[in-house]
Write an enzyme that holds these catalytic residues in place. Sequence first.
Site: not given
Length: 328
Positions: A114, A143, A184
């Site tokens: 990411s 995350y 999401k």
Amino acid sequence: MILITGAAGFIGSNLAAGLNDRGETGLILCDRLRSGEKWKNIRARRFDDLITPEDLPLWLAGKGKTLRAVCHLGAISSTTVTDGDAVARENLRFSLDLLDWCAVARVPFLYASSAATYGDGSAGFADDDDPDALARFTPLNLYAFSKHAFDGIVSRRRAAGAALPPQCVGLKFFNVFGPNEHHKGAMQSVLTKVWPDIRAGRPVKLFKSHHPDYPDGGQKRDFVYVRDCERVMLWLLDHPEVSGLFNVGTGTARTFQDCILAGFAAAGREPAIEYVDMPLEIRGKYQYFTEASLGGLRRAGYPHAPMALEAAVADYVTRHLLADNPYR
């Protein structure tokens, strides 16, 4: 056969669609569907099996000679998650188990990293997988930490000549948007999140800037269409000689205002934007600028140019958001 984890999720379901579109049906989909409508992301897909992450280790036993590749796209992807043990288990331990299995079975391994691993962007956005280069980045949330930690482990193994899969690719996805992200919730792209307001002609609310260098709505992101992410992954599957850690974006940062104005234009609506205060709990962790350096993919030989923001938004709006069935 190709195994896709997170296969009913946003990027995973688009990859499955892309593989189906070019005639590949021997797909093994791994995900948890739970009680929501995530299943709609894969209802049009052709595949050979659908398994949960809990059942994957048993399923993998003896499958080394039948799998062509593992595309590991499943993770806890919320940037506001606070359960560190769950993130360590789902995002790090599970990924390491798959990495080790692919190394032993000699199966190519593509995985999702990411752009969040770059932290506040002060150390740049170069996709150098050298361990010392990676050590410059400081993730701002749990995350991002989990993705950065896995990148670091793979990088150090590569530098040390330790066992890795025959193809081992990490993909640092930037701000991805497109079809199949309705499940999401708060983690949807900004365009998908505000689409009901755009369609109804209501003002869209964006965060005010709390940084002197950026006006309200002038915060910048590298918005990349999910179809471009899909195309990168398909190219990598066709080029098993390519390994490394690569950014996946457009290489051009655009403002949130640009993105929303493109949405209004594609919908044929007059633009209307209101600015609201950013919640205090995220102000200290907020990225004001992200822009992918695409040198890694270019050096690897990737030939395709990404879609410009306005063209990508128009495609998404006309083919999906305005359609009776928004799913791919």
